[in-house]
Design a protein around this motif. Sequence first.
Motif, PDB file in Angstrom:
ATOM      1  N   MET A 102       0.832  -1.210   0.000  1.00  0.00           N
ATOM      2  CA  MET A 102       0.000   0.000   0.000  1.00  0.00           C
ATOM      3  C   MET A 102       0.861   1.253   0.000  1.00  0.00           C
ATOM      4  SD  MET A 102      -2.898  -0.912   2.855  1.00  0.00           S
ATOM      5  CE  MET A 102      -3.526   0.776   2.773  1.00  0.00           C
ATOM      6  N   ASN A 103       0.377   2.279  -0.690  1.00  0.00           N
ATOM      7  CA  ASN A 103       0.959   3.611  -0.616  1.00  0.00           C
ATOM      8  C   ASN A 103       0.111   4.427   0.349  1.00  0.00           C
ATOM      9  OD1 ASN A 103       2.818   2.882  -2.574  1.00  0.00           O
ATOM     10  ND2 ASN A 103       1.606   3.730  -4.253  1.00  0.00           N
ATOM     11  N   ILE A 104       0.741   5.026   1.349  1.00  0.00           N
ATOM     12  CA  ILE A 104       0.006   5.760   2.384  1.00  0.00           C
ATOM     13  C   ILE A 104       0.556   7.173   2.487  1.00  0.00           C
ATOM     14  CG2 ILE A 104      -0.543   5.881   4.845  1.00  0.00           C
ATOM     15  CD1 ILE A 104      -0.481   2.859   4.946  1.00  0.00           C
ATOM     16  N   LEU A 105      -0.360   8.139   2.545  1.00  0.00           N
ATOM     17  CA  LEU A 105      -0.008   9.529   2.810  1.00  0.00           C
ATOM     18  C   LEU A 105      -0.445   9.875   4.220  1.00  0.00           C
ATOM     19  CD1 LEU A 105       0.903  12.404   2.043  1.00  0.00           C
ATOM     20  CD2 LEU A 105      -1.403  12.771   1.091  1.00  0.00           C
ATOM     21  N   LEU A 106       0.491  10.355   5.018  1.00  0.00           N
ATOM     22  CA  LEU A 106       0.228  10.793   6.392  1.00  0.00           C
ATOM     23  C   LEU A 106       0.306  12.306   6.441  1.00  0.00           C
ATOM     24  CD1 LEU A 106      -0.066  10.290   9.490  1.00  0.00           C
ATOM     25  CD2 LEU A 106       2.427  10.086   9.563  1.00  0.00           C
ATOM     26  N   VAL A 107      -0.737  12.937   6.956  1.00  0.00           N
ATOM     27  CA  VAL A 107      -0.822  14.398   6.977  1.00  0.00           C
ATOM     28  C   VAL A 107      -0.525  14.924   8.378  1.00  0.00           C
ATOM     29  CG1 VAL A 107      -2.338  16.381   6.629  1.00  0.00           C
ATOM     30  CG2 VAL A 107      -2.497  14.401   5.099  1.00  0.00           C
ATOM     31  N   GLY A 108       0.425  15.860   8.479  1.00  0.00           N
ATOM     32  CA  GLY A 108       0.715  16.506   9.745  1.00  0.00           C
ATOM     33  C   GLY A 108       2.196  16.608  10.027  1.00  0.00           C
ATOM     34  N   SER A 109       2.534  17.281  11.124  1.00  0.00           N
ATOM     35  CA  SER A 109       3.950  17.548  11.409  1.00  0.00           C
ATOM     36  C   SER A 109       4.295  17.516  12.894  1.00  0.00           C
ATOM     37  CB  SER A 109       4.334  18.927  10.862  1.00  0.00           C
ATOM     38  OG  SER A 109       3.566  19.941  11.485  1.00  0.00           O
ATOM     39  N   GLY A 110       3.386  17.003  13.738  1.00  0.00           N
ATOM     40  CA  GLY A 110       3.624  17.044  15.172  1.00  0.00           C
ATOM     41  C   GLY A 110       4.026  15.718  15.771  1.00  0.00           C
ATOM     42  N   GLY A 111       3.998  15.670  17.109  1.00  0.00           N
ATOM     43  CA  GLY A 111       4.350  14.448  17.808  1.00  0.00           C
ATOM     44  C   GLY A 111       3.364  13.324  17.548  1.00  0.00           C
ATOM     45  N   ARG A 112       2.090  13.671  17.425  1.00  0.00           N
ATOM     46  CA  ARG A 112       1.069  12.677  17.090  1.00  0.00           C
ATOM     47  C   ARG A 112       1.398  12.005  15.763  1.00  0.00           C
ATOM     48  NH1 ARG A 112      -3.764  15.731  17.236  1.00  0.00           N
ATOM     49  NH2 ARG A 112      -2.702  16.901  15.620  1.00  0.00           N
ATOM     50  N   GLU A 113       1.780  12.817  14.765  1.00  0.00           N
ATOM     51  CA  GLU A 113       2.074  12.277  13.444  1.00  0.00           C
ATOM     52  C   GLU A 113       3.378  11.469  13.442  1.00  0.00           C
ATOM     53  OE1 GLU A 113      -0.974  14.910  13.481  1.00  0.00           O
ATOM     54  OE2 GLU A 113       1.064  15.656  13.817  1.00  0.00           O
ATOM     55  N   HIS A 114       4.356  11.880  14.251  1.00  0.00           N
ATOM     56  CA  HIS A 114       5.581  11.086  14.359  1.00  0.00           C
ATOM     57  C   HIS A 114       5.253   9.704  14.921  1.00  0.00           C
ATOM     58  CE1 HIS A 114      10.096  10.904  15.730  1.00  0.00           C
ATOM     59  NE2 HIS A 114       9.765   9.927  14.907  1.00  0.00           N
ATOM     60  N   ALA A 115       4.396   9.664  15.940  1.00  0.00           N
ATOM     61  CA  ALA A 115       4.013   8.375  16.527  1.00  0.00           C
ATOM     62  C   ALA A 115       3.239   7.525  15.519  1.00  0.00           C
ATOM     63  CB  ALA A 115       3.169   8.598  17.785  1.00  0.00           C
ATOM     64  N   LEU A 116       2.350   8.145  14.748  1.00  0.00           N
ATOM     65  CA  LEU A 116       1.617   7.408  13.728  1.00  0.00           C
ATOM     66  C   LEU A 116       2.556   6.889  12.644  1.00  0.00           C
ATOM     67  CD1 LEU A 116      -1.534   9.683  13.376  1.00  0.00           C
ATOM     68  CD2 LEU A 116      -1.542   7.280  14.072  1.00  0.00           C
ATOM     69  N   ALA A 117       3.506   7.728  12.221  1.00  0.00           N
ATOM     70  CA  ALA A 117       4.475   7.292  11.209  1.00  0.00           C
ATOM     71  C   ALA A 117       5.300   6.115  11.718  1.00  0.00           C
ATOM     72  CB  ALA A 117       5.388   8.457  10.828  1.00  0.00           C
ATOM     73  N   TRP A 118       5.708   6.205  12.973  1.00  0.00           N
ATOM     74  CA  TRP A 118       6.502   5.136  13.608  1.00  0.00           C
ATOM     75  C   TRP A 118       5.728   3.823  13.594  1.00  0.00           C
ATOM     76  CZ3 TRP A 118       5.399   2.863  18.518  1.00  0.00           C
ATOM     77  CH2 TRP A 118       6.414   2.079  19.061  1.00  0.00           C
ATOM     78  N   LYS A 119       4.440   3.886  13.890  1.00  0.00           N
ATOM     79  CA  LYS A 119       3.626   2.672  13.949  1.00  0.00           C
ATOM     80  C   LYS A 119       3.263   2.176  12.551  1.00  0.00           C
ATOM     81  CE  LYS A 119       1.684  -0.392  16.626  1.00  0.00           C
ATOM     82  NZ  LYS A 119       2.495  -1.244  17.511  1.00  0.00           N
ATOM     83  N   ILE A 120       2.890   3.073  11.659  1.00  0.00           N
ATOM     84  CA  ILE A 120       2.530   2.685  10.293  1.00  0.00           C
ATOM     85  C   ILE A 120       3.719   2.062   9.576  1.00  0.00           C
ATOM     86  CG2 ILE A 120       1.886   3.605   8.023  1.00  0.00           C
ATOM     87  CD1 ILE A 120       0.171   5.697   9.549  1.00  0.00           C
ATOM     88  N   ALA A 121       4.917   2.624   9.791  1.00  0.00           N
ATOM     89  CA  ALA A 121       6.116   2.125   9.107  1.00  0.00           C
ATOM     90  C   ALA A 121       6.451   0.690   9.494  1.00  0.00           C
ATOM     91  CB  ALA A 121       7.299   3.042   9.404  1.00  0.00           C
ATOM     92  N   GLN A 122       5.927   0.225  10.625  1.00  0.00           N
ATOM     93  CA  GLN A 122       6.188  -1.152  11.053  1.00  0.00           C
ATOM     94  C   GLN A 122       5.314  -2.166  10.320  1.00  0.00           C
ATOM     95  OE1 GLN A 122       5.790  -1.350  15.370  1.00  0.00           O
ATOM     96  NE2 GLN A 122       6.777   0.645  15.599  1.00  0.00           N
ATOM     97  N   SER A 123       4.305  -1.701   9.587  1.00  0.00           N
ATOM     98  CA  SER A 123       3.351  -2.608   8.952  1.00  0.00           C
ATOM     99  C   SER A 123       3.937  -3.259   7.709  1.00  0.00           C
ATOM    100  CB  SER A 123       2.079  -1.853   8.560  1.00  0.00           C
ATOM    101  OG  SER A 123       1.232  -2.679   7.786  1.00  0.00           O
TER     102      SER A 123
END
Length: 424
Positions: free
Chosen positions: A1-22
């Motif tokens: 899957m290609n995923i676009l994550l929108v945002g630039s804060g700590g919440r988005e860093h945590a989401l990126a960290w978790k999504i990248a593990q998939s």
Amino acid sequence: MNILLVGSGGREHALAWKIAQSPLVTRLVAAPGNPGIEKLCELRAVKADDAEGLAALAQEIKADLVVVGPELALAAGLADRLAAAGIPCFGPTAKAAQLETSKAFSKAFLERHAIPTAGYGVYETVADAKGALDRFAAPYVIKADGLAAGKGVAISPDRQDAEAEIERMLGGRFGAAGARVVIEEFMDGEEGSLFALCDGKQAVLFGGAQDHKRAFDGDLGPNTGGMGAYSPAPVFTDDLVQQANDLIVQPTIQKMAEEGAPYRGVLYAGLMATEDGPKVVEFNARFGDPECQVLMMRFAGDIVPYLLACARGDVSGLPPAAFKPQTVICVVMAAKGYPDSPLEGSTIRGADQDFGPHVQVFHAGTKRRDDGALTAAGGRVLNVCAEGDDIAQARERAYEAIAKIDWPGGFNRTDIGWRALDRE
């Protein structure tokens, strides 16, 4: 899957960290991202409130899913634009996001459907708002109607302070967000944040956390976007969660659909545990910040199928969300002067080191200088998160990590998790 994550804060860093593990992810792009997120995926310089630019970017990268972090993107109608383009979006439409973007809308919705919350009134002039104080008792709860980055709430101990807050809010302190104020009855109890993943028709619970809104130790100082959080939150007993699900979460999703604004994404229910049961303090139309950080560290599964199920409109086949038994705590390091006038540009040293397997540092408001140095670029700058077998161990690990970060331009609370520690 290609995923676009929108945002630039700590919440988005945590989401990126978790999504990248998939294992489902082929390509992860974040816009606009931050220096911490950049280590996990590619960044594009499109701002979170540029709905048109983000929709174009999603089409360019052939996104199979767009995950919206901040409320500004929702208010700008990003989900609506993506729906028109046929791209699944984790996040509600602008109409459904009014549960967060307008407190007046949210309170009227709750009242209309007999969903438990505090009594309230909505006022557009200083004279009307001051006059309405006669109908409320101290302490007075005064809220800006619109989005104010988590800072648009004042709890005034007496009438003089309440009148001053009304003058500040309606006088332009929060711009258009303060064009109206909501005055509420004060609710006595303990507050917590309950999360649910929603597909427009139904919702599945997704854990809880407890935030610390005040800037300084002892819950003193001005309200902020959040100075720390921990999960699980002892306030959420099984009985309280069941009541909240039956009386608040499920009716909210069902009634929003009936009113023509089906809600897809995560519903953040800020709840007060009162003697009369749980009552709604506020809704957010996205993961909390810093609550998201502790939830992502505790969640034991692959987050992507959960996000995709919401975006595609069917959570019925999802297994119940599984969380690690450990406690996770997040301590926010903020720039001096936050929340009113945070100092930007100070140098941060030591944030990129390896803190061991139990600690994650998420970037919230940082920039990288041309020479590679990390600098503060916002109010809340770093989120130091740690897991432990209990709240005491998690807290000890978090503050040990903070002691290794050299940032004279920052400050943090030293008492995050005090309610849970007091219970123990």
